[in-house]
Design a protein around this motif. Structure first.
Motif, short mmCIF file in Angstrom:
data_model
loop_
_atom_site.label_atom_id
_atom_site.label_comp_id
_atom_site.label_asym_id
_atom_site.label_seq_id
_atom_site.Cartn_x
_atom_site.Cartn_y
_atom_site.Cartn_z
N HIS A 1 0.83 -1.21 0.00
CA HIS A 1 0.00 0.00 0.00
C HIS A 1 0.86 1.26 0.00
N ALA B 1 0.67 5.43 0.44
CA ALA B 1 -0.16 6.53 0.93
C ALA B 1 0.73 7.74 1.17
N THR C 1 5.07 10.74 -1.21
CA THR C 1 4.73 9.33 -1.20
C THR C 1 5.99 8.53 -1.50
N ASP D 1 -4.56 -2.30 -3.50
CA ASP D 1 -3.23 -1.74 -3.74
C ASP D 1 -2.88 -1.74 -5.22
N GLN D 2 -3.76 -1.13 -6.00
CA GLN D 2 -3.52 -0.86 -7.42
C GLN D 2 -3.31 -2.14 -8.23
N GLU E 1 -8.62 1.56 -4.11
CA GLU E 1 -8.30 2.31 -2.89
C GLU E 1 -9.00 3.67 -2.91
N ASP F 1 -5.38 7.08 -3.48
CA ASP F 1 -4.42 7.15 -4.58
C ASP F 1 -4.94 7.97 -5.75
N GLN G 1 -2.63 9.86 -8.45
CA GLN G 1 -1.63 9.18 -9.25
C GLN G 1 -1.68 9.60 -10.72
#
Length: 870
Positions: free
Chosen positions: A302, A304, A420, A502-503, A526, A529, A532
């Motif tokens: 993860h 963050a 991050t 987690d992507q 999530e 995120d 991104q």
């Protein structure tokens, strides 16, 4: 806090994966490893199977030289787990040739996180309480008896006489002060769209002779005194707070109702009150103890953001600090400088780092250095102010200690909002398939000590960090790619069901059954995120299709059937989602975060506004049957969208049925944008709006060619191209709507019972639905008519059928027609209410398709509860 059609992929997935069993007498396949619950050794052969972990380790060695799939075949039986079966990057397959964990044909391997409890004896005859010994320290919040969920001992709903104090609640009733072990007691409140839970610190006799219930101070702060409210993009309003009691839970003194249990962890005793017909000498009593069953994890896990005030950030030059800006910055603060040459350095351990800033017309340029070497020049200059922008993104570094240095070179300002850190190589676990496996029995014990601090839809706040978190899942994928679940079952969990977290990218849940989960059924993505810009660090390309997701939220009632956060290219297709305490499907996050400041101003939100971007978009919600929703909470709906879509998304071909309470049938909530919403059927809305666009930050949606049994809708959105639905009365759906109904869901259900909300049932005349009845009906709901002549027709394939209803003094005669032939009448009139009554059945029909029609002939009501099949 207001809030076309693709084919089922199951058959294709099965064929593609080569899941057919080898023909009898065929030579053993050297690429197949065989596993059994009692397996041992390392041969992993058909006649000398090994343990599951051994086969995993053997598969690692086979993958590099394999010419096809590497298969781990699990024989039927129960695989008892106390910790999850783990797969990492080293357990990946190859593109086109996955590592396949599959059931032996015709067998059911069960990965089970419970311990079986035996040795019950009666300890209280008056209350019918039985007790069994378990190891001291055993912790669990769940119990299942003969496959049925038991309930932690709890009070009656909405107990009277309580008032709020500075530290919890007080009542004039002195009996609470005599409860044993009050620190194990939880106070629970359902309020609007939230469920909140807190453990008690103590129960004492009040000065007035009653009882003072002091709530754990940390939980009381999180749920009552200082509810987390970071606002956009994490939260819409923060409130409601814990200010009442829906019930009290987990005290021995509350036992007495059949089906309830109490676990005394310290003493090592499990107490249970059996239901009628349960014999604890022979019953299968399962106490979940494992927190998770399957963990598929790539790296780095993860990600963050950390705030600009993080201790590792070193600012050199004439930097200033600003807080309380209300511009959407992380933590509502930034560091900033107007002097060229000023720099910020950040030393970290990992393979990459991102720096968040703002863009605006007064932002300028900066040079980016890694370990003393210039790698790029970036600029924050833009036409509008956008918060939490990934101004700097450095990836692909060798794993180790590095220093990022960003130096202001131009413009009026350089702002630093956060960092991050990417602590490890971005390496998904990939190309793994799970087929025909059953996962059952987990528990999640964190709320016992910390409480449950709800945000919305199974997204919670970490009690310590107050950062966004999720209810953990029994089956978890962290940073996966091309992970496939095909025909699997997840059931009876104290957690959520399946999480693609987690992507995770390009992964699939197909033909699954996820039922009876304490949390969400299936979750994707999530909530933290949104900023991104690197496609490798986005949730994208995932599919949930042809699956049945029912009875989520059995403990945490804010949870939903299928939840998707920030994501690109998600497909939710032809699923059956039902019997939910809150919404059925929820997609999106961020509220009005991606809506412009002018639209936020129209909504009445403060100026300056909290405005940024999200990468989510290109999502599709297609052909789902979502039914019997909102059984407990309010302000949701069958399908609920939230926050902006950065690219056009589609909402089409869905059948949305049986709102129980507090619904909006098609609910594009705050900030929803760029949706093409068309060719949906809305029915049995029970007084709800067929469409709700309640505020101006909902914008640029196109809504057309829908069908509804109500004309009521609300449109306060901006730039909405809206066409009123075709309004249908008495079930007279036009051909196009009937085609949508026929195509929705995962296909014709199988099984011996069809509920009243089954799509094979066509209702003609004036009908309504009722759920969460508590009268013992099949799946706790019925359809009902008060108009003589109203009929329900069930079309089925089989050789026999039966009709289930309730009988009562207000029921009357029912006409029966089978394949167009009158079979007379039956009566549902009895002196007292009786549920699940079979008033008509027939067997011995010729194999094929048949229709059974029941028609109201008299009495005040005709109730349809379901149909049995042979």
């Amino acid at each position: 806090m207001r809030r076309a059609v693709v084919a089922c992929l199951t058959a294709v997935a099965v064929a593609t994966l080569g899941l057919a069993a080898a023909p009898a007498g065929a030579a053993p396949d050297p690429g197949v490893l065989h596993v059994a619950p009692d397996g041992k050794g390392s041969a992993c052969g058909a006649h000398d199977p090994c343990a599951l972990a051994t086969a995993r380790d053997r598969a690692r060695a086979l993958v590099p030289d394999a010419t096809g799939d590497v298969v781990v075949e699990l024989s039927g039986g129960t695989y008892r787990l106390t910790s999850p079966f783990r797969l990492g990057v080293e357990d990946s397959g190859r593109p086109g040739h996955p590592v396949v964990y599959r059931a032996v044909a015709g067998q059911t391997p069960v990965l089970d996180g419970a311990t079986r409890v035996t040795g019950f004896s009666q300890v209280d005859a008056a209350q019918h309480i039985y007790r069994a010994k378990v190891p001291q320290g055993t912790a669990s919040r769940e119990l299942f008896v003969n496959g049925v969920r038991a309930v932690r001992a709890q009070s009656a709903k909405n107990p009277s006489g309580f008032s709020v104090t500075a530290t919890g609640f007080t009542t004039s009733d002195p009996s609470y002060a005599s409860w044993t072990d009050p620190a194990q007691v939880e106070v629970v409140q359902n309020n609007a769209w939230k469920q909140m839970r807190c453990p008690l610190a103590s129960i004492t006799r009040s000065a007035s002779g009653g009882s003072d219930l002091t709530v754990d101070p940390g939980c009381w702060n999180n749920n009552h005194s200082s509810v987390p409210n970071p606002s956009f993009p994490f939260n819409g309003a923060g409130l409601p707070s814990l200010n009442g009691i829906s019930w009290l839970e987990n005290a021995y003194q509350l036992l007495g109702t059949p089906g309830q249990f109490y676990l005394d962890s310290a003493a090592g005793y499990l107490y249970y009150v059996p239901r009628a017909g349960e014999n604890l000498a022979t019953a299968d009593v399962e106490l979940p103890i494992a927190p998770e069953l399957l963990d598929v994890a790539g790296t780095p896990g993860h990600l963050a953001p950390l705030n600009d005030s993080d201790w590792r950030a070193v600012y050199t030059g004439s930097w200033a600090y600003s807080s309380g800006r209300h511009l959407g910055d992380l933590g509502d603060d930034v560091h900033y400088t107007s002097t060229d040459g000023d720099a910020v350095s950040y030393t970290f351990s990992g393979t990459g780092i991102q720096m968040l800033s703002e863009t605006s017309s007064d932002e300028g340029s900066a040079d980016v250095y890694v370990d003393g070497t210039k790698v790029s020049t970036v600029s924050g200059n833009g036409p509008e102010r956008l918060a939490q922008q990934a101004m700097v993104s450095v990836t692909g570094l060798a794993k180790g200690t590095h220093t990022l240095r960003v130096v202001k070179t131009g413009g009026s300002y350089l702002l630093v909002d956060g960092f991050t850190v990417i602590p490890d190589v971005v390496a998904p676990v990939h190309d793994v398939t799970f087929s025909g496996l059953t996962f059952t029995h987990t528990t999640w014990n964190a709320p016992t000590a910390e409480g449950y601090v709800d945000n919305q839809a199974g997204v919670i706040w970490d009690p310590t960090t107050r950062a966004p978190a999720h209810i953990p899942a029994a089956v978890q994928v962290h940073r996966g790619a091309r992970i496939t679940f095909s025909g699997d079952t997840v059931q009876q969990t104290g957690t959520s069901g399946i999480a693609l977290a987690d992507q995770t990218q390009d992964s699939t849940v197909s033909g699954a059954t996820v039922t009876d989960t304490s949390g969400t059924g299936v979750s994707v993505g999530e909530v933290d995120d949104y900023y991104q810009t690197d496609p490798a660090l986005m949730t994208s390309g995932n599919t949930v299709s042809g699956s049945v997701v029912r009875f989520p939220g059995q403990e945490y009632q804010d949870a939903v059937g299928i939840w998707v956060g920030h994501a690109r290219g998600t497909l939710l297709s032809h699923n059956d989602v039902g019997y939910t305490p809150y919404s059925g499907i929820s997609l999106g996050w961020g509220w009005g975060w991606a809506s412009s400041c002018s639209l936020q101003a129209k909504q009445g939100l403060p100026d300056p506004c909290l405005h940024g971007t999200t990468y989510g978009g290109g999502n599709r919600i297609i052909g789902n049957h979502v039914h019997s929703v909102m059984g407990v909470l309010f302000d949701g709906g069958p399908i609920y969208t939230l926050g902006g879509q950065s690219a056009p998304s589609e909402f089409a071909g869905n059948v949305l049925s049986e709102c129980i309470d507090g619904c909006n049938m098609i609910y594009h909530d705050e900030g929803s944008s760029n949706w093409n919403t068309h060719d949906n059927v809305v029915r049995f809305s029970n007084g709800s709006l067929w469409l709700n666009l309640w505020t101006p930050s909902i914008h640029d949606d196109t809504i057309h060619d829908n069908y509804s049994d109500t004309a009521s809708f609300n449109n306060n959105g901006t730039d909405i191209d809206l066409q009123q639905a075709t309004v249908v009365t008495d079930g007279n759906w036009p051909a196009a709507a009937r085609a949508i109904i026929a195509a929705a869901g995962p296909g014709t259900p199988t099984g011996p019972v069809a509920d009243d909300d089954d799509l094979r049932v066509a209702y003609t005349g004036s009908w309504s639905s009722s759920g969460s009845r508590g009268d013992g009906d099949l799946d706790d709901g019925v359809h009902y008519a008060q108009q003589d002549g109203a009929s329900a027709t069930f079309t089925f394939s089989g050789t026999g059928v039966g009709f289930l209803t309730e009988t009562n003094s207000d029921e009357g005669d029912i006409g029966i027609t089978l394949d167009g032939v009158d079979k007379g009448t039956v009566s549902a009139n009895t002196a007292q209410r009786q549920a699940r009554q079979s008033l008509y059945s027939v067997s011995g029909l010729a194999p094929g398709t048949h229709t059974l029609t029941v028609t109201k002939r008299g009495g005040s009501y005709l109730l349809v509860d379901g149909f049995t099949l042979t």
